[in-house]
Design a protein around this motif. Sequence first.
Motif, PDB file in Angstrom:
ATOM      1  N   ALA A 200      -4.273 -48.996 -29.914  1.00  0.00           N
ATOM      2  CA  ALA A 200      -5.259 -48.701 -31.054  1.00  0.00           C
ATOM      3  C   ALA A 200      -6.719 -49.233 -30.686  1.00  0.00           C
ATOM      4  N   ARG A 201      -7.731 -48.364 -30.972  1.00  0.00           N
ATOM      5  CA  ARG A 201      -9.072 -48.886 -30.646  1.00  0.00           C
ATOM      6  C   ARG A 201      -9.354 -50.121 -31.800  1.00  0.00           C
ATOM      7  N   PRO A 202      -9.858 -51.179 -31.259  1.00  0.00           N
ATOM      8  CA  PRO A 202     -10.143 -52.129 -32.617  1.00  0.00           C
ATOM      9  C   PRO A 202     -11.190 -51.621 -33.277  1.00  0.00           C
ATOM     10  N   SER A 203     -11.110 -52.049 -34.654  1.00  0.00           N
ATOM     11  CA  SER A 203     -11.917 -51.510 -35.640  1.00  0.00           C
ATOM     12  C   SER A 203     -13.386 -52.312 -35.642  1.00  0.00           C
ATOM     13  N   GLN A 204     -14.492 -51.916 -36.009  1.00  0.00           N
ATOM     14  CA  GLN A 204     -15.811 -52.662 -36.035  1.00  0.00           C
ATOM     15  C   GLN A 204     -15.399 -54.120 -36.521  1.00  0.00           C
ATOM     16  N   VAL A 205     -14.628 -54.383 -37.795  1.00  0.00           N
ATOM     17  CA  VAL A 205     -14.786 -55.578 -38.219  1.00  0.00           C
ATOM     18  C   VAL A 205     -14.039 -56.461 -37.192  1.00  0.00           C
ATOM     19  N   GLN A 206     -12.760 -55.902 -36.611  1.00  0.00           N
ATOM     20  CA  GLN A 206     -12.360 -56.842 -35.672  1.00  0.00           C
ATOM     21  C   GLN A 206     -13.157 -57.152 -34.558  1.00  0.00           C
ATOM     22  N   ILE A 207     -13.932 -56.265 -34.103  1.00  0.00           N
ATOM     23  CA  ILE A 207     -14.842 -56.655 -33.062  1.00  0.00           C
ATOM     24  C   ILE A 207     -15.831 -57.671 -33.386  1.00  0.00           C
ATOM     25  N   ALA A 208     -16.181 -57.377 -34.520  1.00  0.00           N
ATOM     26  CA  ALA A 208     -17.178 -58.455 -35.134  1.00  0.00           C
ATOM     27  C   ALA A 208     -16.658 -59.883 -35.182  1.00  0.00           C
TER      28      ALA A 208
ATOM     29  N   LEU B  49     -14.106 -62.877 -43.839  1.00  0.00           N
ATOM     30  CA  LEU B  49     -15.281 -61.845 -44.044  1.00  0.00           C
ATOM     31  C   LEU B  49     -15.691 -61.872 -45.643  1.00  0.00           C
ATOM     32  N   TYR B  50     -17.141 -61.850 -45.548  1.00  0.00           N
ATOM     33  CA  TYR B  50     -17.721 -61.797 -46.943  1.00  0.00           C
ATOM     34  C   TYR B  50     -18.129 -60.765 -47.342  1.00  0.00           C
ATOM     35  N   LYS B  51     -18.594 -59.708 -46.814  1.00  0.00           N
ATOM     36  CA  LYS B  51     -19.034 -58.630 -47.141  1.00  0.00           C
ATOM     37  C   LYS B  51     -19.447 -57.551 -46.187  1.00  0.00           C
ATOM     38  N   LEU B  52     -19.348 -56.469 -46.371  1.00  0.00           N
ATOM     39  CA  LEU B  52     -19.627 -55.420 -45.510  1.00  0.00           C
ATOM     40  C   LEU B  52     -20.303 -54.350 -46.059  1.00  0.00           C
TER      41      LEU B  52
ATOM     42  N   ASP C  73     -24.186 -62.559 -39.617  1.00  0.00           N
ATOM     43  CA  ASP C  73     -24.396 -61.247 -39.774  1.00  0.00           C
ATOM     44  C   ASP C  73     -24.332 -60.387 -38.473  1.00  0.00           C
ATOM     45  N   ILE C  74     -23.654 -59.418 -38.575  1.00  0.00           N
ATOM     46  CA  ILE C  74     -23.128 -58.528 -37.314  1.00  0.00           C
ATOM     47  C   ILE C  74     -23.500 -57.215 -37.553  1.00  0.00           C
ATOM     48  N   THR C  75     -24.432 -56.227 -36.886  1.00  0.00           N
ATOM     49  CA  THR C  75     -24.790 -55.231 -36.973  1.00  0.00           C
ATOM     50  C   THR C  75     -24.371 -54.223 -35.774  1.00  0.00           C
ATOM     51  N   PHE C  76     -23.981 -52.665 -36.363  1.00  0.00           N
ATOM     52  CA  PHE C  76     -23.504 -51.929 -35.232  1.00  0.00           C
ATOM     53  C   PHE C  76     -24.688 -50.579 -35.409  1.00  0.00           C
TER      54      PHE C  76
ATOM     55  N   ARG D  31     -19.677 -51.553 -30.090  1.00  0.00           N
ATOM     56  CA  ARG D  31     -20.551 -52.751 -29.411  1.00  0.00           C
ATOM     57  C   ARG D  31     -21.555 -53.056 -30.473  1.00  0.00           C
ATOM     58  N   ILE D  32     -21.628 -54.219 -30.340  1.00  0.00           N
ATOM     59  CA  ILE D  32     -22.858 -55.107 -31.336  1.00  0.00           C
ATOM     60  C   ILE D  32     -24.223 -54.900 -30.841  1.00  0.00           C
ATOM     61  N   LEU D  33     -24.717 -54.256 -31.932  1.00  0.00           N
ATOM     62  CA  LEU D  33     -26.416 -54.147 -31.968  1.00  0.00           C
ATOM     63  C   LEU D  33     -27.077 -55.248 -32.039  1.00  0.00           C
ATOM     64  N   SER D  34     -26.699 -56.368 -33.200  1.00  0.00           N
ATOM     65  CA  SER D  34     -27.445 -57.268 -33.437  1.00  0.00           C
ATOM     66  C   SER D  34     -26.860 -58.334 -34.122  1.00  0.00           C
ATOM     67  N   PHE D  35     -27.180 -59.552 -34.188  1.00  0.00           N
ATOM     68  CA  PHE D  35     -26.519 -60.539 -34.764  1.00  0.00           C
ATOM     69  C   PHE D  35     -27.354 -61.720 -35.318  1.00  0.00           C
ATOM     70  N   GLY D  36     -26.926 -62.493 -36.238  1.00  0.00           N
ATOM     71  CA  GLY D  36     -27.861 -63.753 -36.733  1.00  0.00           C
ATOM     72  C   GLY D  36     -27.475 -64.215 -37.861  1.00  0.00           C
ATOM     73  N   LEU D  37     -28.075 -65.391 -38.352  1.00  0.00           N
ATOM     74  CA  LEU D  37     -27.623 -66.068 -39.269  1.00  0.00           C
ATOM     75  C   LEU D  37     -28.770 -65.804 -40.517  1.00  0.00           C
ATOM     76  N   ILE D  38     -27.940 -65.650 -41.686  1.00  0.00           N
ATOM     77  CA  ILE D  38     -29.084 -65.208 -43.069  1.00  0.00           C
ATOM     78  C   ILE D  38     -28.499 -66.465 -44.030  1.00  0.00           C
ATOM     79  N   PRO D  39     -29.449 -67.157 -44.187  1.00  0.00           N
ATOM     80  CA  PRO D  39     -29.436 -68.320 -45.280  1.00  0.00           C
ATOM     81  C   PRO D  39     -29.231 -67.507 -46.676  1.00  0.00           C
ATOM     82  N   ALA D  40     -28.318 -67.707 -47.279  1.00  0.00           N
ATOM     83  CA  ALA D  40     -27.833 -67.449 -48.366  1.00  0.00           C
ATOM     84  C   ALA D  40     -28.939 -67.715 -49.495  1.00  0.00           C
ATOM     85  N   PRO D  41     -29.032 -66.785 -50.606  1.00  0.00           N
ATOM     86  CA  PRO D  41     -30.110 -67.388 -51.407  1.00  0.00           C
ATOM     87  C   PRO D  41     -29.623 -68.214 -52.359  1.00  0.00           C
ATOM     88  N   GLN D  42     -30.342 -69.527 -52.413  1.00  0.00           N
ATOM     89  CA  GLN D  42     -29.896 -70.616 -53.153  1.00  0.00           C
ATOM     90  C   GLN D  42     -30.477 -70.681 -54.561  1.00  0.00           C
TER      91      GLN D  42
END
Length: 140
Positions: free
Chosen positions: A21-29, A81-84, A116-119, A126-137
């Motif tokens: 089975a091909r891994p899902s995006q969430v598995q790759i992320a 996983l927090y959200k998608l 944060d991981i983006t496809f 394959r992953i297009l971008s990634f980064g850290l997002i500070p959560a709103p405080q």
Amino acid sequence: MRRAALLVLLAVLALAPPAVARPSQVQIARQFVLAILRGDYDQAYQLLAPEVTAAVTPARFRAAAAPLYAKGQQFKPTIDLYKLGVRIGEANDVRNFYSFMFKSDTLAPRPQVQLDITFRDSTATRILSFGLIPAPQSTR
């Protein structure tokens, strides 16, 4: 005759290798984030989209991934996983994203930081971008 053909077919199916089975995006992320948190930048780099690896050298990737690695050292590298969802850009381009949080942040009202991981789209592997997002405080 039909029974013999059926037995041959069953024997062939039993000997055939199982379909992988091909891994899902969430598995790759998740693999990508965990590789960075382990400091395995080479494995993480291999999960990037070809257009990203064409534009970003492994050294630049390592520098970009270093803040994520540092947060893993600070918060412990266990993630959930927090959200998608999807993001719609100004040019109406739709990107799938997956945000993870550190498990040590799960008891907080909201995570201190999201990973944060983006496809490119819903079928990309394959992953297009990634980064850290500070959560709103809250100021409260």
